[in-house]
Design a protein around this motif. Structure first.
Motif, PDB file in Angstrom:
ATOM      1  N   LEU A   7       0.834  -1.204   0.000  1.00  0.00           N
ATOM      2  CA  LEU A   7       0.000   0.000   0.000  1.00  0.00           C
ATOM      3  C   LEU A   7       0.869   1.255   0.000  1.00  0.00           C
ATOM      4  O   LEU A   7       0.635   2.178  -0.761  1.00  0.00           O
ATOM      5  N   VAL A   8       1.907   1.276   0.831  1.00  0.00           N
ATOM      6  CA  VAL A   8       2.809   2.436   0.886  1.00  0.00           C
ATOM      7  C   VAL A   8       3.460   2.665  -0.467  1.00  0.00           C
ATOM      8  O   VAL A   8       3.582   3.785  -0.928  1.00  0.00           O
ATOM      9  N   ARG A   9       3.872   1.610  -1.139  1.00  0.00           N
ATOM     10  CA  ARG A   9       4.497   1.734  -2.454  1.00  0.00           C
ATOM     11  C   ARG A   9       3.575   2.366  -3.476  1.00  0.00           C
ATOM     12  O   ARG A   9       4.011   3.015  -4.403  1.00  0.00           O
ATOM     13  N   ASN A  10       2.283   2.116  -3.370  1.00  0.00           N
ATOM     14  CA  ASN A  10       1.340   2.577  -4.380  1.00  0.00           C
ATOM     15  C   ASN A  10       0.780   3.965  -4.101  1.00  0.00           C
ATOM     16  O   ASN A  10       0.050   4.500  -4.921  1.00  0.00           O
ATOM     17  N   ILE A  11       1.097   4.555  -2.963  1.00  0.00           N
ATOM     18  CA  ILE A  11       0.606   5.892  -2.637  1.00  0.00           C
ATOM     19  C   ILE A  11       1.618   6.911  -3.142  1.00  0.00           C
ATOM     20  O   ILE A  11       2.765   6.930  -2.701  1.00  0.00           O
ATOM     21  N   PRO A  12       1.209   7.759  -4.090  1.00  0.00           N
ATOM     22  CA  PRO A  12       2.166   8.756  -4.615  1.00  0.00           C
ATOM     23  C   PRO A  12       2.416   9.882  -3.616  1.00  0.00           C
ATOM     24  O   PRO A  12       1.560  10.204  -2.792  1.00  0.00           O
ATOM     25  N   TRP A  13       3.600  10.447  -3.700  1.00  0.00           N
ATOM     26  CA  TRP A  13       3.921  11.683  -2.990  1.00  0.00           C
ATOM     27  C   TRP A  13       3.679  12.780  -4.004  1.00  0.00           C
ATOM     28  O   TRP A  13       4.207  12.727  -5.111  1.00  0.00           O
ATOM     29  N   PHE A  14       2.898  13.793  -3.643  1.00  0.00           N
ATOM     30  CA  PHE A  14       2.673  14.918  -4.543  1.00  0.00           C
ATOM     31  C   PHE A  14       3.560  16.069  -4.099  1.00  0.00           C
ATOM     32  O   PHE A  14       3.479  16.511  -2.953  1.00  0.00           O
ATOM     33  N   LEU A  48       5.419  11.290  -7.255  1.00  0.00           N
ATOM     34  CA  LEU A  48       6.521  10.342  -7.130  1.00  0.00           C
ATOM     35  C   LEU A  48       5.938   9.047  -6.590  1.00  0.00           C
ATOM     36  O   LEU A  48       5.300   9.048  -5.534  1.00  0.00           O
ATOM     37  N   ILE A  49       6.152   7.963  -7.324  1.00  0.00           N
ATOM     38  CA  ILE A  49       5.596   6.671  -6.953  1.00  0.00           C
ATOM     39  C   ILE A  49       6.734   5.665  -6.867  1.00  0.00           C
ATOM     40  O   ILE A  49       7.532   5.541  -7.804  1.00  0.00           O
ATOM     41  N   SER A  50       6.799   4.935  -5.759  1.00  0.00           N
ATOM     42  CA  SER A  50       7.833   3.915  -5.596  1.00  0.00           C
ATOM     43  C   SER A  50       7.719   2.863  -6.689  1.00  0.00           C
ATOM     44  O   SER A  50       6.620   2.456  -7.060  1.00  0.00           O
ATOM     45  N   CYS A  51       8.849   2.429  -7.173  1.00  0.00           N
ATOM     46  CA  CYS A  51       8.897   1.408  -8.217  1.00  0.00           C
ATOM     47  C   CYS A  51       8.366   0.084  -7.668  1.00  0.00           C
ATOM     48  O   CYS A  51       8.753  -0.336  -6.580  1.00  0.00           O
ATOM     49  N   ARG A  52       7.503  -0.558  -8.441  1.00  0.00           N
ATOM     50  CA  ARG A  52       6.924  -1.838  -8.023  1.00  0.00           C
ATOM     51  C   ARG A  52       7.854  -3.011  -8.289  1.00  0.00           C
ATOM     52  O   ARG A  52       7.599  -4.113  -7.828  1.00  0.00           O
ATOM     53  N   MET A 152      12.005  19.756  -2.946  1.00  0.00           N
ATOM     54  CA  MET A 152      10.647  19.276  -3.201  1.00  0.00           C
ATOM     55  C   MET A 152       9.768  19.803  -2.081  1.00  0.00           C
ATOM     56  O   MET A 152      10.081  19.609  -0.904  1.00  0.00           O
ATOM     57  N   THR A 153       8.681  20.474  -2.441  1.00  0.00           N
ATOM     58  CA  THR A 153       7.760  21.011  -1.431  1.00  0.00           C
ATOM     59  C   THR A 153       6.420  20.287  -1.553  1.00  0.00           C
ATOM     60  O   THR A 153       5.950  19.997  -2.658  1.00  0.00           O
ATOM     61  N   MET A 154       5.817  20.011  -0.403  1.00  0.00           N
ATOM     62  CA  MET A 154       4.526  19.331  -0.383  1.00  0.00           C
ATOM     63  C   MET A 154       3.453  20.220  -0.997  1.00  0.00           C
ATOM     64  O   MET A 154       3.506  21.437  -0.893  1.00  0.00           O
ATOM     65  N   VAL A 155       2.493  19.586  -1.627  1.00  0.00           N
ATOM     66  CA  VAL A 155       1.385  20.301  -2.267  1.00  0.00           C
ATOM     67  C   VAL A 155       0.194  20.250  -1.344  1.00  0.00           C
ATOM     68  O   VAL A 155      -0.127  19.273  -0.753  1.00  0.00           O
TER      69      VAL A 155
END
Length: 155
Positions: A7-14, A48-52, A152-155
């Motif tokens: 689940l953590v891998r599939n949650i993007p950071w914006f 940014l999404i962790s590589c699966r 990188m700044t959070m949105v």
């Protein structure tokens, strides 16, 4: 792999990305450009999404990530054009077989800045020119005439 890690891998950071001089990445004319932030400037939101599939990649290079634009929906990838690699934008990829090295960047954090190295072309980093508005491109010229470290700044 347990469900929580998946689940953590599939949650993007914006995030919004900018250089140390306040130039932010924007989407214009179907490409990414770094421009000086002003009152009317609308930075692009990067997902940014962790590589699966990290087992297909080199270990110890950084956190393997996919980089995409939230609006419009595009992803960054690298191709070879002639003698050197180029950074391109593509309508987001849905086919898992397509989501391999050309779409992966090693995210490295150093203090408060981040850099992004191409998994397909080791030694090539996402960069911008040191002065003025600049396209976002790939470079081997680290710390010379090109900037490869970004906030990188959070949105």
């Amino acid at each position: 792999m347990d469900k929580d890690k998946e689940l953590v891998r599939n949650i993007p950071w914006f995030r919004q990305i900018q250089d140390l001089d306040g130039r932010v990445w924007v989407f214009q004319n179907e490409s990414l450009t770094a421009v000086q932030r002003k009152a009317h400037t609308v930075p692009v939101t990067i997902a940014l999404i962790s590589c699966r599939y990290p087992e297909k990649l080199e270990e110890g290079k950084g956190d393997p990530m996919y980089l995409g634009l939230k609006e419009p929906e595009r992803c960054l990838f690298c191709i070879k054009d002639g003698e050197k690699p180029m950074l391109q934008l593509k309508v987001s990829v849905k086919n898992k077989e397509d989501v391999v090295k050309p779409f992966v960047f090693y995210h490295n954090k150093s203090g408060t800045t981040s850099s992004f190295e191409s998994a397909a072309f080791p030694g090539w980093f996402i960069a911008i020119y040191a002065n003025g508005a600049s396209p976002v491109f790939l470079s081997q010229e680290l710390g010379k005439t090109h900037i490869t470290d970004f906030w990188m700044t959070m949105v």
